[in-house]
Design a protein around this motif. Structure first.
Motif, PDB file in Angstrom:
ATOM      1  N   ALA A 347       0.809  -1.221   0.000  1.00  0.00           N
ATOM      2  CA  ALA A 347       0.000   0.000   0.000  1.00  0.00           C
ATOM      3  C   ALA A 347       0.843   1.271   0.000  1.00  0.00           C
ATOM      4  CB  ALA A 347      -0.920   0.001   1.224  1.00  0.00           C
ATOM      5  N   PHE A 348       2.155   1.123   0.139  1.00  0.00           N
ATOM      6  CA  PHE A 348       3.037   2.295   0.191  1.00  0.00           C
ATOM      7  C   PHE A 348       3.078   3.013  -1.158  1.00  0.00           C
ATOM      8  CE2 PHE A 348       6.066   0.904   3.880  1.00  0.00           C
ATOM      9  CZ  PHE A 348       4.997   0.998   4.747  1.00  0.00           C
ATOM     10  N   LYS A 349       3.505   4.267  -1.105  1.00  0.00           N
ATOM     11  CA  LYS A 349       3.728   5.054  -2.319  1.00  0.00           C
ATOM     12  C   LYS A 349       5.173   4.925  -2.801  1.00  0.00           C
ATOM     13  CE  LYS A 349      -0.378   6.948  -2.628  1.00  0.00           C
ATOM     14  NZ  LYS A 349      -0.602   8.389  -2.410  1.00  0.00           N
ATOM     15  N   SER A 350       6.037   4.330  -1.958  1.00  0.00           N
ATOM     16  CA  SER A 350       7.440   4.152  -2.328  1.00  0.00           C
ATOM     17  C   SER A 350       7.868   2.717  -2.007  1.00  0.00           C
ATOM     18  CB  SER A 350       8.338   5.124  -1.556  1.00  0.00           C
ATOM     19  OG  SER A 350       8.362   4.792  -0.176  1.00  0.00           O
ATOM     20  N   THR A 351       9.023   2.333  -2.556  1.00  0.00           N
ATOM     21  CA  THR A 351       9.620   1.039  -2.226  1.00  0.00           C
ATOM     22  C   THR A 351      11.037   1.270  -1.728  1.00  0.00           C
ATOM     23  OG1 THR A 351       8.340  -0.166  -3.899  1.00  0.00           O
ATOM     24  CG2 THR A 351      10.369  -1.202  -3.118  1.00  0.00           C
ATOM     25  N   VAL A 352      11.337   0.818  -0.506  1.00  0.00           N
ATOM     26  CA  VAL A 352      12.704   0.821   0.029  1.00  0.00           C
ATOM     27  C   VAL A 352      12.955  -0.565   0.599  1.00  0.00           C
ATOM     28  CG1 VAL A 352      14.350   1.832   1.636  1.00  0.00           C
ATOM     29  CG2 VAL A 352      12.595   3.283   0.592  1.00  0.00           C
ATOM     30  N   LEU A 353      13.873  -1.313  -0.025  1.00  0.00           N
ATOM     31  CA  LEU A 353      14.163  -2.677   0.392  1.00  0.00           C
ATOM     32  C   LEU A 353      15.644  -2.830   0.725  1.00  0.00           C
ATOM     33  CD1 LEU A 353      12.156  -4.590  -2.365  1.00  0.00           C
ATOM     34  CD2 LEU A 353      11.377  -4.012  -0.060  1.00  0.00           C
ATOM     35  N   PHE A 354      15.931  -3.624   1.753  1.00  0.00           N
ATOM     36  CA  PHE A 354      17.318  -3.834   2.183  1.00  0.00           C
ATOM     37  C   PHE A 354      17.552  -5.317   2.454  1.00  0.00           C
ATOM     38  CE2 PHE A 354      20.179  -4.411   5.907  1.00  0.00           C
ATOM     39  CZ  PHE A 354      21.374  -4.032   5.299  1.00  0.00           C
ATOM     40  N   LYS A 355      18.659  -5.828   1.926  1.00  0.00           N
ATOM     41  CA  LYS A 355      19.120  -7.185   2.265  1.00  0.00           C
ATOM     42  C   LYS A 355      20.639  -7.162   2.183  1.00  0.00           C
ATOM     43  CE  LYS A 355      17.746 -11.995   1.547  1.00  0.00           C
ATOM     44  NZ  LYS A 355      18.934 -12.718   1.079  1.00  0.00           N
ATOM     45  N   GLU A 356      21.279  -7.626   3.243  1.00  0.00           N
ATOM     46  CA  GLU A 356      22.723  -7.403   3.378  1.00  0.00           C
ATOM     47  C   GLU A 356      23.568  -8.146   2.340  1.00  0.00           C
ATOM     48  OE1 GLU A 356      21.396 -10.803   5.814  1.00  0.00           O
ATOM     49  OE2 GLU A 356      20.805  -8.682   5.743  1.00  0.00           O
ATOM     50  N   ASP A 357      23.040  -9.215   1.728  1.00  0.00           N
ATOM     51  CA  ASP A 357      23.884  -9.986   0.813  1.00  0.00           C
ATOM     52  C   ASP A 357      23.554  -9.766  -0.665  1.00  0.00           C
ATOM     53  OD1 ASP A 357      21.446 -11.238   0.827  1.00  0.00           O
ATOM     54  OD2 ASP A 357      22.244 -13.271   1.058  1.00  0.00           O
ATOM     55  N   TRP A 358      22.744  -8.774  -0.990  1.00  0.00           N
ATOM     56  CA  TRP A 358      22.490  -8.465  -2.399  1.00  0.00           C
ATOM     57  C   TRP A 358      23.756  -7.892  -3.031  1.00  0.00           C
ATOM     58  CZ3 TRP A 358      17.049  -5.858  -1.685  1.00  0.00           C
ATOM     59  CH2 TRP A 358      16.076  -6.868  -1.628  1.00  0.00           C
ATOM     60  N   HIS A 359      23.968  -8.183  -4.310  1.00  0.00           N
ATOM     61  CA  HIS A 359      25.185  -7.740  -4.987  1.00  0.00           C
ATOM     62  C   HIS A 359      25.068  -6.254  -5.355  1.00  0.00           C
ATOM     63  CE1 HIS A 359      28.637  -7.580  -7.604  1.00  0.00           C
ATOM     64  NE2 HIS A 359      28.930  -8.833  -7.316  1.00  0.00           N
ATOM     65  N   LYS A 360      26.043  -5.492  -4.893  1.00  0.00           N
ATOM     66  CA  LYS A 360      26.013  -4.044  -5.093  1.00  0.00           C
ATOM     67  C   LYS A 360      25.990  -3.654  -6.577  1.00  0.00           C
ATOM     68  CE  LYS A 360      28.645   0.143  -3.909  1.00  0.00           C
ATOM     69  NZ  LYS A 360      29.908   0.647  -3.324  1.00  0.00           N
ATOM     70  N   GLY A 361      26.617  -4.484  -7.408  1.00  0.00           N
ATOM     71  CA  GLY A 361      26.742  -4.124  -8.810  1.00  0.00           C
ATOM     72  C   GLY A 361      25.457  -4.144  -9.608  1.00  0.00           C
ATOM     73  N   VAL A 362      24.397  -4.774  -9.082  1.00  0.00           N
ATOM     74  CA  VAL A 362      23.159  -4.894  -9.870  1.00  0.00           C
ATOM     75  C   VAL A 362      21.949  -4.255  -9.206  1.00  0.00           C
ATOM     76  CG1 VAL A 362      23.967  -7.007 -10.996  1.00  0.00           C
ATOM     77  CG2 VAL A 362      22.552  -7.187  -8.945  1.00  0.00           C
ATOM     78  N   ILE A 363      22.132  -3.618  -8.049  1.00  0.00           N
ATOM     79  CA  ILE A 363      20.953  -3.113  -7.333  1.00  0.00           C
ATOM     80  C   ILE A 363      20.251  -1.972  -8.083  1.00  0.00           C
ATOM     81  CG2 ILE A 363      21.631  -3.897  -5.034  1.00  0.00           C
ATOM     82  CD1 ILE A 363      22.747  -1.143  -4.461  1.00  0.00           C
ATOM     83  N   GLY A 364      20.984  -1.232  -8.904  1.00  0.00           N
ATOM     84  CA  GLY A 364      20.328  -0.209  -9.722  1.00  0.00           C
ATOM     85  C   GLY A 364      19.395  -0.835 -10.752  1.00  0.00           C
ATOM     86  N   ILE A 365      19.848  -1.944 -11.352  1.00  0.00           N
ATOM     87  CA  ILE A 365      19.010  -2.672 -12.305  1.00  0.00           C
ATOM     88  C   ILE A 365      17.778  -3.225 -11.596  1.00  0.00           C
ATOM     89  CG2 ILE A 365      18.932  -4.631 -13.907  1.00  0.00           C
ATOM     90  CD1 ILE A 365      21.979  -4.352 -14.222  1.00  0.00           C
ATOM     91  N   VAL A 366      17.975  -3.777 -10.391  1.00  0.00           N
ATOM     92  CA  VAL A 366      16.858  -4.338  -9.630  1.00  0.00           C
ATOM     93  C   VAL A 366      15.835  -3.256  -9.295  1.00  0.00           C
ATOM     94  CG1 VAL A 366      16.208  -5.467  -7.460  1.00  0.00           C
ATOM     95  CG2 VAL A 366      18.234  -6.229  -8.708  1.00  0.00           C
ATOM     96  N   ALA A 367      16.293  -2.064  -8.955  1.00  0.00           N
ATOM     97  CA  ALA A 367      15.371  -0.950  -8.684  1.00  0.00           C
ATOM     98  C   ALA A 367      14.498  -0.670  -9.903  1.00  0.00           C
ATOM     99  CB  ALA A 367      16.153   0.294  -8.273  1.00  0.00           C
ATOM    100  N   SER A 368      15.107  -0.660 -11.091  1.00  0.00           N
ATOM    101  CA  SER A 368      14.341  -0.436 -12.319  1.00  0.00           C
ATOM    102  C   SER A 368      13.349  -1.564 -12.562  1.00  0.00           C
ATOM    103  CB  SER A 368      15.296  -0.312 -13.515  1.00  0.00           C
ATOM    104  OG  SER A 368      16.143   0.804 -13.375  1.00  0.00           O
ATOM    105  N   ARG A 369      13.761  -2.806 -12.292  1.00  0.00           N
ATOM    106  CA  ARG A 369      12.862  -3.957 -12.466  1.00  0.00           C
ATOM    107  C   ARG A 369      11.658  -3.857 -11.517  1.00  0.00           C
ATOM    108  NH1 ARG A 369      15.515  -4.802 -16.457  1.00  0.00           N
ATOM    109  NH2 ARG A 369      17.024  -6.470 -16.811  1.00  0.00           N
ATOM    110  N   CYS A 370      11.891  -3.414 -10.297  1.00  0.00           N
ATOM    111  CA  CYS A 370      10.790  -3.264  -9.344  1.00  0.00           C
ATOM    112  C   CYS A 370       9.792  -2.206  -9.807  1.00  0.00           C
ATOM    113  CB  CYS A 370      11.334  -2.903  -7.960  1.00  0.00           C
ATOM    114  SG  CYS A 370      12.157  -4.275  -7.118  1.00  0.00           S
ATOM    115  N   ILE A 371      10.293  -1.153 -10.441  1.00  0.00           N
ATOM    116  CA  ILE A 371       9.394  -0.116 -10.951  1.00  0.00           C
ATOM    117  C   ILE A 371       8.525  -0.669 -12.074  1.00  0.00           C
ATOM    118  CG2 ILE A 371       9.354   2.063 -12.241  1.00  0.00           C
ATOM    119  CD1 ILE A 371      11.624   3.043 -10.476  1.00  0.00           C
ATOM    120  N   GLU A 372       9.066  -1.592 -12.858  1.00  0.00           N
ATOM    121  CA  GLU A 372       8.262  -2.222 -13.904  1.00  0.00           C
ATOM    122  C   GLU A 372       7.082  -2.979 -13.306  1.00  0.00           C
ATOM    123  OE1 GLU A 372      10.878  -4.687 -16.173  1.00  0.00           O
ATOM    124  OE2 GLU A 372      12.134  -3.018 -16.835  1.00  0.00           O
ATOM    125  N   LYS A 373       7.261  -3.526 -12.106  1.00  0.00           N
ATOM    126  CA  LYS A 373       6.206  -4.293 -11.436  1.00  0.00           C
ATOM    127  C   LYS A 373       5.325  -3.405 -10.566  1.00  0.00           C
ATOM    128  CE  LYS A 373       4.374  -8.241  -9.865  1.00  0.00           C
ATOM    129  NZ  LYS A 373       3.605  -9.162 -10.701  1.00  0.00           N
TER     130      LYS A 373
END
Length: 566
Positions: A347-373
């Motif tokens: 129900a939020f208007k924003s998405t902020v997600l954190f997980k300590e073992d996600w790969h730093k090199g792809v989190i920008g791509i993942v952010a874009s993928r989440c916006i697609e959904k």
């Protein structure tokens, strides 16, 4: 995803009519051109017939004469030159261009790319000290450096000169370098402000060639690199960039450098390569090394002179890119699952997600993928060097940088622009940041931000879609920011001969009352619409006009962007 259609307002009638008569095109095409700023015969001539002679004099750029003089001085004194660039596509193509140009006639040159994880973005202290310790007297930085005040001061203390080639917006103070080439400098009168980092590097080798009497035709071999940088860095394809992209694509399709040819062969890119192919196929592969390992591998591929060697290096890049895609897909799946499992987050208007073992090199791509959904401002965070570090991506017309700055009391570092940003905070501040960022976004987000916008150039009757029309559209390429691929709509149509492809896509013909033409449409990802479309229900359709070739037979086909039922 449901789009909000925005049909462009008709341009001023008199200018449309006048341009249509002068260049002999129909009102739809004339209106499109005027809406894109092409409103006179001369502008249309420049637009449809890009000319290398129309490139601006490089010496109009502030400090260009000083940069050329310093390179000449280094060559005369046999000084070692370091070419320094960022680890993304613009940075690696810039390094390949400058290093490739200099090494053709000067042996004392090497290149340096910072490690994304150990050194971070831009000029690093480690890089400057490496130059000093290894006897380099001149660093030419590309696609970075415009805010590296302290690092340039350090270089000066260590006896290393800097030439900065950048295209980002400067701060209030310009670094104390021998020369700072950046068309966005307030004191720079260069006529075109939107060059890529590689484009600024190209202007430097152009100026050097003019000053030293080298054949300008030799620069054509670097045009493919410039085109790749323009496409991948999402700079406007207008003005000088349009000329550089046009001739760069021509080079890429007819005589590419071995490294780019190897990437094209590995990906079976047999048809004519365009800007979209660079953005989605070539660019991500060049980027992959810097995301997961070290971008030096991408530069080595781009400067390779032998196709056999380039194919070997391209295979290594492909392997890294496959790993990148695997990380991307797995982390995206985990991120979406985190949203699904928490009703309050949905129900939020924003998405902020954190997980300590996600790969730093792809989190920008993942952010874009989440916006697609879930179409809303999104920040993906992971742990790096005992800090929570993240990438932010935004939605249409929402300034995510401003929203993040409202939470600056919880952050240790942040930077970026309206649609993308990076940030760092203590891990124990993540929950507080999530709460405050959601509050800020909720207060600023309006209905206009909640749906992606599909900008439509004009409405067409189906009989207006023919090869004469398409052949003029095709000449408007290369398409990209500032000159997007034309999108049209046709209203009150229904389908015939519909079928499902690979359980995901649809192929069908559309029919419109009073129109003879019945174009074939391909609708990727629209299989769920099968029942409604097959019921002969009337609908409006938005599409791009493309040419499809199958078994040596070509025909026009509409690539569906969206469908709206009454």
């Amino acid at each position: 995803m449901e789009f909000r259609w925005k049909i462009k307002a008709p341009a001023e009638g008199e200018s449309v009519d006048k341009l249509g008569r002068e260049i002999n095109v129909n009102p739809v095409l004339a209106n499109m051109l005027v809406n894109r700023g092409v409103d006179t015969f001369q502008k249309a001539k420049d637009f449809f017939r890009p000319d290398l002679d129309k490139l601006h004099d490089p010496f109009l750029m502030q400090d260009m004469d000083r940069a050329v003089d310093r390179i000449q001085k280094a060559i005369l004194a046999q000084e070692k030159i370091m070419v320094y660039g960022d680890y993304d596509v613009d940075g690696t193509t810039s390094v390949a261009l400058m290093y490739g140009f200099l090494r053709e006639f000067y042996p004392h040159v090497d290149f340096y790319i910072p490690d994304r994880y150990k050194e971070g973005y831009g000029i690093s202290e480690k890089g400057v000290r490496h130059a000093a310790e290894n006897g380099f007297k001149l660093i030419i930085s590309l696609d970075c450096g415009i805010k590296a005040l302290e690092k340039v001061d350090l270089a000066n203390e260590l006896g290393v000169d800097f030439i900065i080639c950048d295209h980002h917006t400067p701060g209030e103070v310009i670094p104390d370098a021998v020369a700072v080439l950046d068309p966005k400098r307030l004191d720079c009168n260069y006529p075109y402000k939107e060059l890529s980092g590689c484009g600024v590097g190209f202007k430097l080798i152009q100026a050097f060639s003019i000053k030293t009497g080298r054949d300008p035709a030799n620069l054509n071999s670097f045009m493919d690199l410039v085109a790749v940088s323009i496409a991948a860095d999402i700079v406007p394809i207008t003005g000088e960039n349009r000329v550089l992209a046009f001739y760069g694509l021509e080079r890429l399709n007819n005589n590419p450098r071995p490294g780019l040819k190897a990437l094209m062969l590995k990906n079976k890119m047999e048809k004519e390569v365009d800007i979209t192919d660079i953005v989605f196929k070539i660019g991500p592969r060049i980027n992959a090394s810097g995301r997961l390992e070290h971008a030096k591998a991408s530069v080595e591929l781009l400067i390779s002179k032998d196709l056999t060697d380039a194919l070997r290096r391209a295979e290594l890049v492909e392997e890294v890119n496959a790993s990148r895609k695997n990380f991307d897909e797995n982390i995206t799946r985990e991120a979406i699952q985190m949203i699904v499992e928490r009703e309050e987050v949905q129900a939020f208007k924003s998405t902020v997600l954190f997980k300590e073992d996600w790969h730093k090199g792809v989190i920008g791509i993942v952010a874009s993928r989440c916006i697609e959904k879930y179409y809303r401002p999104t920040i993906i965070l992971t742990e790096s060097n005992n800090k929570a570090t993240g990438s932010a991506r935004s939605v249409f017309d929402f300034d995510i940088y401003e929203a993040i700055s409202e939470c600056s009391d919880l952050l240790e570092q942040f930077g970026g622009h309206k649609y993308a940003a990076g940030l760092t905070m203590s891990v124990d501040k993540v929950a507080a940041f999530q709460e405050k960022f959601e509050k800020v976004v909720s207060e600023r987000l309006t209905d206009i931000h909640m749906k992606p916008v599909l900008e439509i150039d004009d409405e067409l009757l189906l009989d207006q879609i023919n090869y004469k029309f398409y052949n003029i559209l095709k000449q408007m390429a290369p398409f990209g920011p500032g000159n997007p691929e034309p999108i049209f709509c046709s209203n009150q149509v229904h389908v015939e001969n519909i079928r499902v492809l690979k359980d995901k896509h649809l192929k069908f013909d559309i029919v419109q009352d009073g129109q003879v033409t019945r174009p074939t449409c391909i609708a990727f990802g629209f299989a769920d619409y099968y029942q409604l479309l097959n019921s002969k229900m009337r609908f409006n359709v938005a599409y791009e006009v493309r040419e499809n070739t199958f078994r040596n037979t070509s025909s026009l086909q509409l690539y569906v962007k969206d469908i709206k039922f009454d």
